[in-house]
Each structure stands twice: as structure tokens, then as C-alpha cells.
Scaffold this active site. Structure first.
Site, PDB file in Angstrom:
ATOM      1  N   HIS A  20      16.930  72.615  24.953  1.00 47.04           N
ATOM      2  CA  HIS A  20      17.314  72.082  23.651  1.00 47.04           C
ATOM      3  C   HIS A  20      16.265  72.448  22.599  1.00 47.04           C
ATOM      4  O   HIS A  20      15.091  72.167  22.760  1.00 47.04           O
ATOM      5  CB  HIS A  20      17.475  70.562  23.747  1.00 47.04           C
ATOM      6  CG  HIS A  20      18.014  69.947  22.507  1.00 47.04           C
ATOM      7  ND1 HIS A  20      17.662  68.688  22.113  1.00 47.04           N
ATOM      8  CD2 HIS A  20      18.886  70.404  21.577  1.00 47.04           C
ATOM      9  CE1 HIS A  20      18.283  68.384  20.995  1.00 47.04           C
ATOM     10  NE2 HIS A  20      19.040  69.425  20.655  1.00 47.04           N
ATOM     11  N   HIS A 101      13.990  86.472   4.261  1.00 43.50           N
ATOM     12  CA  HIS A 101      13.925  87.420   5.378  1.00 43.50           C
ATOM     13  C   HIS A 101      12.512  87.431   5.970  1.00 43.50           C
ATOM     14  O   HIS A 101      12.347  87.506   7.190  1.00 43.50           O
ATOM     15  CB  HIS A 101      14.339  88.816   4.909  1.00 43.50           C
ATOM     16  CG  HIS A 101      14.416  89.821   5.996  1.00 43.50           C
ATOM     17  ND1 HIS A 101      15.303  89.727   7.046  1.00 43.50           N
ATOM     18  CD2 HIS A 101      13.703  90.955   6.215  1.00 43.50           C
ATOM     19  CE1 HIS A 101      15.136  90.761   7.853  1.00 43.50           C
ATOM     20  NE2 HIS A 101      14.169  91.518   7.373  1.00 43.50           N
TER      21      HIS A 101
END
Length: 134
Positions: A20, A101
Site C-alpha cells: 500500500h 515534470h
């Protein structure tokens, strides 16, 4: 033989090992891969395999809680963006987060694995955050 679509041993193992909150990235052919992060290089030639085919196959096995995209992807709008938007609407990708980015490249340092495709459309990159099935 496996019944699910994913046949690549390294990619199947990487997905099975996720816990997780772990990150698996699917990236275009030009995205740099940081030293120390596992690279699963599927790229054969320009466009093969394409980003969308790899994403669809990964989603056949991976439970996704959320995903991260570069803001530049929304500006440039590569063909994969419409597929990602559709998967988001269907609830397949969970909550969406955006970052630059450059920040996405920094985030890639924390990925459990990076899957390189042959995609040559700029900014065709996604960070998938693993969820749980219970």
C-alpha cells in the site's frame, strides 16, 4: 500458464511485490530512470509497446489508489491523456495529483520500479500509487 493478460515475468513480480502506497511508474522512452530504481525495460522500437497498452495491462493486475501526472501532460495533451481521463472517470486510477515534470522526475527516485515503454509522445508518464483490495 497465467490467466491474466500480463505475461512479463519481471513486471508481474514487481506488481506482486507492491505494498500500500508503493509507486510503480509507466514512462515514455525518453524519461530518465534514476540509479538504484528497478527498470523494467519493455521498449523494443519507437512506439512499441505503446504507453496505453502497457497501462491497460498493468491495470489488469494492479490495484491503484491514486496517480500522479506532470502538469505539462495536460498542456501538451499526448494521445494517452484521453485514455487516462477515461480511466479516471471509471475510477480505475483513483485520485489524481499533478506536479511539474521536474517534480515527477524527482518522485521517480522513490518508485519501486519504472516500466519503460516505446512510447515517443512527450510527457506520456504516470506514477501509479498502489492501493489495497480490502
Amino acid at each position: 500458464m497465467k490467466k491474466t493478460p500480463l505475461l512479463n515475468i519481471a513486471l508481474s513480480r514487481a506488481i506482486a511485490s507492491l505494498g500500500h502506497g508503493d509507486i510503480l511508474m509507466i514512462v515514455d522512452a525518453g524519461m530518465p530512470v534514476p540509479a538504484g530504481v528497478e527498470l523494467i525495460d519493455l521498449a523494443l522500437t519507437r512506439g512499441v509497446p505503446d504507453f496505453v497498452s502497457v497501462l491497460d495491462t498493468v491495470l489488469s493486475e494492479m490495484q491503484v489508489e491514486s496517480h500522479v501526472l506532470a502538469e505539462e501532460m495536460l498542456r501538451v495533451q499526448p494521445p494517452a491523456l484521453s485514455v487516462i481521463e477515461g480511466l479516471s472517470l471509471d475510477g480505475e486510477l483513483g485520485e489524481q495529483r499533478l506536479m511539474s515534470h521536474e517534480a515527477l522526475k524527482e518522485l521517480s527516485r522513490t518508485a519501486r520500479a519504472i516500466v519503460r515503454t516505446g512510447e515517443c509522445q512527450p510527457y506520456s508518464n504516470i506514477a501509479l500509487v498502489a492501493g489495497v483490495v480490502f
